[in-house]
Design an enzyme around this catalytic site. Structure first.
Site, PDB file in Angstrom:
ATOM      1  N   ASN A  63     -13.042  -2.894   2.453  1.00 45.05           N
ATOM      2  CA  ASN A  63     -14.025  -1.830   2.605  1.00 45.05           C
ATOM      3  C   ASN A  63     -14.988  -1.859   1.418  1.00 45.05           C
ATOM      4  O   ASN A  63     -14.562  -2.062   0.284  1.00 45.05           O
ATOM      5  CB  ASN A  63     -13.322  -0.474   2.671  1.00 45.05           C
ATOM      6  CG  ASN A  63     -12.396  -0.369   3.871  1.00 45.05           C
ATOM      7  OD1 ASN A  63     -12.716  -0.863   4.953  1.00 45.05           O
ATOM      8  ND2 ASN A  63     -11.246   0.264   3.699  1.00 45.05           N
ATOM      9  N   HIS A  80     -10.207  -4.759  -3.354  1.00 44.54           N
ATOM     10  CA  HIS A  80      -8.868  -5.049  -2.848  1.00 44.54           C
ATOM     11  C   HIS A  80      -8.991  -5.488  -1.406  1.00 44.54           C
ATOM     12  O   HIS A  80      -9.759  -4.919  -0.629  1.00 44.54           O
ATOM     13  CB  HIS A  80      -7.956  -3.820  -2.956  1.00 44.54           C
ATOM     14  CG  HIS A  80      -8.587  -2.557  -2.459  1.00 44.54           C
ATOM     15  ND1 HIS A  80      -9.489  -1.833  -3.212  1.00 44.54           N
ATOM     16  CD2 HIS A  80      -8.464  -1.905  -1.282  1.00 44.54           C
ATOM     17  CE1 HIS A  80      -9.882  -0.785  -2.520  1.00 44.54           C
ATOM     18  NE2 HIS A  80      -9.285  -0.801  -1.340  1.00 44.54           N
ATOM     19  N   ASP A 129       0.847  -1.193   0.000  1.00 46.11           N
ATOM     20  CA  ASP A 129       0.000   0.000   0.000  1.00 46.11           C
ATOM     21  C   ASP A 129       0.885   1.247   0.000  1.00 46.11           C
ATOM     22  O   ASP A 129       1.919   1.308   0.675  1.00 46.11           O
ATOM     23  CB  ASP A 129      -0.917  -0.006   1.229  1.00 46.11           C
ATOM     24  CG  ASP A 129      -2.072   0.972   1.089  1.00 46.11           C
ATOM     25  OD1 ASP A 129      -3.222   0.513   0.941  1.00 46.11           O
ATOM     26  OD2 ASP A 129      -1.825   2.203   1.128  1.00 46.11           O
ATOM     27  N   GLY A 156     -15.972   2.970   3.843  1.00 48.02           N
ATOM     28  CA  GLY A 156     -14.646   3.581   3.783  1.00 48.02           C
ATOM     29  C   GLY A 156     -13.862   3.283   2.521  1.00 48.02           C
ATOM     30  O   GLY A 156     -12.653   3.489   2.476  1.00 48.02           O
ATOM     31  N   GLN A 157     -14.547   2.795   1.482  1.00 49.53           N
ATOM     32  CA  GLN A 157     -13.840   2.479   0.226  1.00 49.53           C
ATOM     33  C   GLN A 157     -13.508   3.754  -0.539  1.00 49.53           C
ATOM     34  O   GLN A 157     -14.357   4.643  -0.679  1.00 49.53           O
ATOM     35  CB  GLN A 157     -14.719   1.571  -0.643  1.00 49.53           C
ATOM     36  CG  GLN A 157     -14.009   1.062  -1.892  1.00 49.53           C
ATOM     37  CD  GLN A 157     -14.831   0.025  -2.657  1.00 49.53           C
ATOM     38  OE1 GLN A 157     -15.970  -0.279  -2.304  1.00 49.53           O
ATOM     39  NE2 GLN A 157     -14.234  -0.514  -3.720  1.00 49.53           N
TER      40      GLN A 157
HETATM   41  P1  5GP Z   1      -9.751   1.767   0.372  1.00 49.96           P
HETATM   42  O1  5GP Z   1      -9.841   3.061   1.130  1.00 49.96           O
HETATM   43  O2  5GP Z   1     -10.446   1.858  -0.970  1.00 49.96           O
HETATM   44  O3  5GP Z   1     -10.179   0.568   1.157  1.00 49.96           O
HETATM   45  O4  5GP Z   1      -8.212   1.523   0.139  1.00 49.96           O
HETATM   46  C1  5GP Z   1      -7.504   2.056  -0.927  1.00 49.96           C
HETATM   47  C2  5GP Z   1      -6.053   1.889  -0.585  1.00 49.96           C
HETATM   48  O5  5GP Z   1      -5.300   2.038  -1.761  1.00 49.96           O
HETATM   49  C3  5GP Z   1      -5.530   2.909   0.425  1.00 49.96           C
HETATM   50  O6  5GP Z   1      -4.976   2.227   1.533  1.00 49.96           O
HETATM   51  C4  5GP Z   1      -4.490   3.697  -0.376  1.00 49.96           C
HETATM   52  O7  5GP Z   1      -3.361   4.053   0.407  1.00 49.96           O
HETATM   53  C5  5GP Z   1      -4.126   2.727  -1.475  1.00 49.96           C
HETATM   54  N1  5GP Z   1      -3.712   3.351  -2.718  1.00 49.96           N
HETATM   55  C6  5GP Z   1      -4.366   4.337  -3.395  1.00 49.96           C
HETATM   56  N2  5GP Z   1      -3.709   4.654  -4.522  1.00 49.96           N
HETATM   57  C7  5GP Z   1      -2.629   3.826  -4.569  1.00 49.96           C
HETATM   58  C8  5GP Z   1      -1.561   3.671  -5.517  1.00 49.96           C
HETATM   59  O8  5GP Z   1      -1.479   4.348  -6.551  1.00 49.96           O
HETATM   60  N3  5GP Z   1      -0.627   2.729  -5.236  1.00 49.96           N
HETATM   61  C9  5GP Z   1      -0.699   1.957  -4.104  1.00 49.96           C
HETATM   62  N4  5GP Z   1       0.281   1.051  -3.914  1.00 49.96           N
HETATM   63  N5  5GP Z   1      -1.684   2.074  -3.198  1.00 49.96           N
HETATM   64  C10 5GP Z   1      -2.641   3.000  -3.432  1.00 49.96           C
END
Ligand code: 5GP
Ligand code: ZN
Length: 112
Positions: free
Chosen positions: A85, A98, A29, A91-92
């Site tokens: 999420n 993922h 991440d 919280g997505q």
């Molecule tokens: P969500 O909030 O949708 O559950 O999680 C999205 C996750 O993707 C977050 O933890 C954020 O840090 C990660 N993330 C967003 N953009 C990128 C990216 O370009 N590269 C990587 N490696 N992680 C990302």
């Protein structure tokens, strides 16, 4: 399609990749919330957990199995947390499913 995780899956955007096969990819991440924080995603674009279909059953299991295998390989035999999420209230922020895998610190409950 303008999806950041599709671009990571295709290699168009770089990532710190941990594992890849024909169905899934795992990478660190960008904003880690634990000493170990990686994501396991399907290469197939599925926007949210609500969009899983019957035909994705095996894929969903493969994501979960990959998460636990990698977590153990990366030193989390004693325990770790997985989170997915779903939608805004869950919280997505990235709309390509993922599984978060967080480890190498103790976790509290309930989550925020
Ligand atoms: P969500 O909030 O949708 O559950 O999680 C999205 C996750 O993707 C977050 O933890 C954020 O840090 C990660 N993330 C967003 N953009 C990128 C990216 O370009 N590269 C990587 N490696 N992680 C990302
Ligand atoms: Zn996507």
């Amino acid at each position: 399609m303008d999806c950041i995780f599709c671009k990571i899956a295709s290699g168009a955007i770089p990532s710190k990749k941990i594992y890849e096969d024909d169905k899934v990819i795992a990478f660190h991440d960008l904003a880690p919330q634990a000493p170990l924080h990686f994501l396991v995603i399907p290469k197939k674009h599925i926007a949210t957990l609500n969009d899983l279909t019957e035909e994705d059953r095996l894929l969903a299991g493969h994501i979960l199995f990959t998460a636990q295998r990698l977590a153990k390989e990366l030193g989390c035999e004693q325990g770790f947390r997985v989170v997915m999420n779903c939608n805004e209230l869950g919280g997505q922020t990235v709309y390509h499913i993922h599984l978060h895998v967080l480890g190498q610190r103790s976790m509290s409950w309930p989550p925020g």
